[in-house]
Write an enzyme that holds these catalytic residues in place. Structure first.
Site, mmCIF file in Angstrom:
data_model
loop_
_atom_site.group_PDB
_atom_site.id
_atom_site.type_symbol
_atom_site.label_atom_id
_atom_site.label_comp_id
_atom_site.label_asym_id
_atom_site.label_seq_id
_atom_site.Cartn_x
_atom_site.Cartn_y
_atom_site.Cartn_z
ATOM 1 C CB SER A 11 -0.894 0.015 1.241
ATOM 2 O OG SER A 11 -1.342 1.334 1.488
ATOM 3 C CG HIS A 36 -3.873 -1.921 -1.168
ATOM 4 N ND1 HIS A 36 -4.877 -2.853 -1.040
ATOM 5 C CD2 HIS A 36 -4.264 -0.848 -0.433
ATOM 6 C CE1 HIS A 36 -5.837 -2.368 -0.268
ATOM 7 N NE2 HIS A 36 -5.486 -1.150 0.116
ATOM 8 C CG ASP A 38 -5.209 2.408 0.703
ATOM 9 O OD1 ASP A 38 -6.106 1.550 0.699
ATOM 10 O OD2 ASP A 38 -4.077 2.206 1.198
ATOM 11 C CG MET A 40 -8.646 7.270 1.563
ATOM 12 S SD MET A 40 -7.888 7.486 3.169
ATOM 13 C CE MET A 40 -6.910 5.990 3.270
ATOM 14 C CG HIS A 69 -9.225 -0.213 -0.137
ATOM 15 N ND1 HIS A 69 -8.602 -0.175 1.095
ATOM 16 C CD2 HIS A 69 -10.557 -0.255 0.118
ATOM 17 C CE1 HIS A 69 -9.514 -0.184 2.044
ATOM 18 N NE2 HIS A 69 -10.704 -0.225 1.483
ATOM 19 C CG MET A 71 -11.412 3.219 1.971
ATOM 20 S SD MET A 71 -9.834 3.329 2.837
ATOM 21 C CE MET A 71 -8.718 3.252 1.447
ATOM 22 C CG MET A 140 -11.303 -2.140 5.645
ATOM 23 S SD MET A 140 -9.980 -1.144 4.934
ATOM 24 C CE MET A 140 -8.999 -0.578 6.246
ATOM 25 C CG ASP A 178 -6.123 -2.543 3.600
ATOM 26 O OD1 ASP A 178 -4.940 -2.278 3.900
ATOM 27 O OD2 ASP A 178 -6.855 -1.754 2.975
HETATM 28 C C1 DX5 Z 1 -6.256 2.280 5.466
HETATM 29 C C2 DX5 Z 1 -5.822 1.694 4.164
HETATM 30 C C3 DX5 Z 1 -4.751 0.666 4.271
HETATM 31 C C4 DX5 Z 1 -3.501 1.219 4.900
HETATM 32 C C5 DX5 Z 1 -2.603 0.137 5.378
HETATM 33 O O1 DX5 Z 1 -7.435 2.998 5.312
HETATM 34 O O2 DX5 Z 1 -6.907 1.096 3.515
HETATM 35 O O3 DX5 Z 1 -4.480 0.139 2.998
HETATM 36 O O4 DX5 Z 1 -2.775 1.991 4.010
HETATM 37 O O5 DX5 Z 1 -1.567 0.755 6.056
HETATM 38 P P1 DX5 Z 1 -0.828 0.040 7.255
HETATM 39 O O6 DX5 Z 1 -0.198 -1.178 6.662
HETATM 40 O O7 DX5 Z 1 0.168 1.045 7.692
HETATM 41 O O8 DX5 Z 1 -1.847 -0.281 8.283
HETATM 42 ZN ZN ZN Z 2 -6.420 -0.133 1.710
#
Ligand code: DX5
Ligand code: ZN
Length: 327
Positions: A11, A36, A38, A40, A69, A71, A140, A178
């Site tokens: 990620s 991965h 993310d 948001m 992913h 969000m 999650m 995740d």
């Molecule tokens: C959180 C993300 C994860 C996050 C994981 O909302 O969806 O993908 O980046 O990060 P670590 O491995 O630091 O928990």
């Molecule tokens: Zn994620």
């Protein structure tokens, strides 16, 4: 390709955001299996990251698959852009206030893998109606929004019920963990039975040797999985066992029983060697290396008989297969 079971998806959320292309290449070189991303939107989660155009620009940096992913509150509205950006899989949240099916269908129509993500408090049962349309369940293990948080163990334990959603298929279906995956939690997460481990801050932490971190998380996860399979006991160290015979299953089972009756434990494992006329592989009979001399001495003749029996059985099957049916 990496050995072992667990695959690692890097990620980039907590990487050096001013050098994303370089960070992705670094993750690839360190041995990550996927990237991965993310996304948001500041609505679904209290944080904003990057969008489809950034992903599109990064897509050509690596040949590793991109798992998106999302969000975001309105995945249906934006999914086209993420497909266009070249994401290999897209997972979005089951908690959004809009119908999920049209978005899953759009992802499939584009020939990509579709997933639903669930927050720590969301039960796997909400995914039940969509099981036939899912390629990925993203569990999650932290509240979505930020990297670097502590893994919630109860959330990770949803891996097993999530896997059940795929129970009616012979293949396909991935469960991703995740959030909070690092060298301290990898063994536990591996034991939960996840297929893909997403790791962010653990890999991109300043001063960390990323390749070492990747290897360590993967190895620990595999070890956790093996222990779990073995009812919490250390897995059988195969180097302490030797192959005494390789036989079709039924014949091997009889020889194994005979040796066991003589007080020597035998493990039967499917070999990667010969495939028999019935399409099944032979099974290796493993015995403790310390007992090898004794077993050779006492059961060599039995093995010879079993081998002969196996040859006759194979020949008979082949004859039956090639024989022309009576008119
Ligand atoms: C959180 C993300 C994860 C996050 C994981 O909302 O969806 O993908 O980046 O990060 P670590 O491995 O630091 O928990
Ligand atoms: Zn994620």
């Amino acid at each position: 390709m990496a050995a072992g079971r667990a695959r690692l998806s890097a990620s980039i959320l907590d990487s050096d955001l001013g050098n994303l292309a370089r960070e992705i290449r670094r993750a690839e070189k360190a041995g990550a299996d996927r990237i991965h991303v993310d996304v948001m939107d500041g609505h679904f989660v209290p944080n904003i990251t990057f969008g489809a155009r950034t992903i599109k620009a990064l897509r050509r940096v690596t040949r590793l698959p991109f798992d998106a992913h999302l969000m975001i509150a309105e995945p249906g509205r934006y999914v086209g852009e993420f497909l266009d950006a070249g994401c290999d899989s897209i997972s979005f949240h089951a908690e959004v206030a809009e119908p999920l099916e049209p978005t899953l269908d759009a992802i499939h129509r584009a020939g990509r893998a579709a997933g639903l993500a669930i927050k720590p408090a969301t039960p796997v049962s909400v995914l039940e109606p969509y099981r036939a349309k899912l390629d990925i369940v993203l569990v999650m293990c932290v509240e979505p929004g930020f990297g670097g948080q502590q893994l919630m163990r109860d959330a990770a334990r949803k891996a097993l019920p999530a896997r059940e959603l795929f129970a009616d298929r012979a293949w396909g279906g991935e469960v991703h963990a995740d959030g909070g995956v690092n060298r301290d939690t990898a063994e536990f997460v591996g034991a939960c039975g996840f297929d893909i481990l997403v790791a962010g801050s653990a890999l991109f932490k300043r001063g960390h040797d990323m390749a070492r971190e990747v290897r360590m998380i993967r190895a620990l996860a595999d070890e956790g999985f093996q222990y779990q399979l073995n009812a919490g006991q250390p897995p059988i160290p195969r180097e302490n066992w030797v192959t005494f015979a390789s036989l079709p299953r039924a014949i091997g089972r009889r020889l194994a029983a005979e040796i066991e009756a003589g007080g020597v434990p035998v493990i039967q494992l499917r070999t990667d060697g010969r495939v028999n006329p019935d399409g099944q592989r032979d099974y290796d009979l493993l015995i403790p290396a310390t007992a090898e001399a004794r077993v050779e001495e006492r059961w060599a003749a039995s093995r010879q008989r079993a081998d002969a029996e196996a040859d006759a059985w194979r020949a008979e099957l082949e004859r039956a297969a090639t024989a022309t049916p009576e008119p």
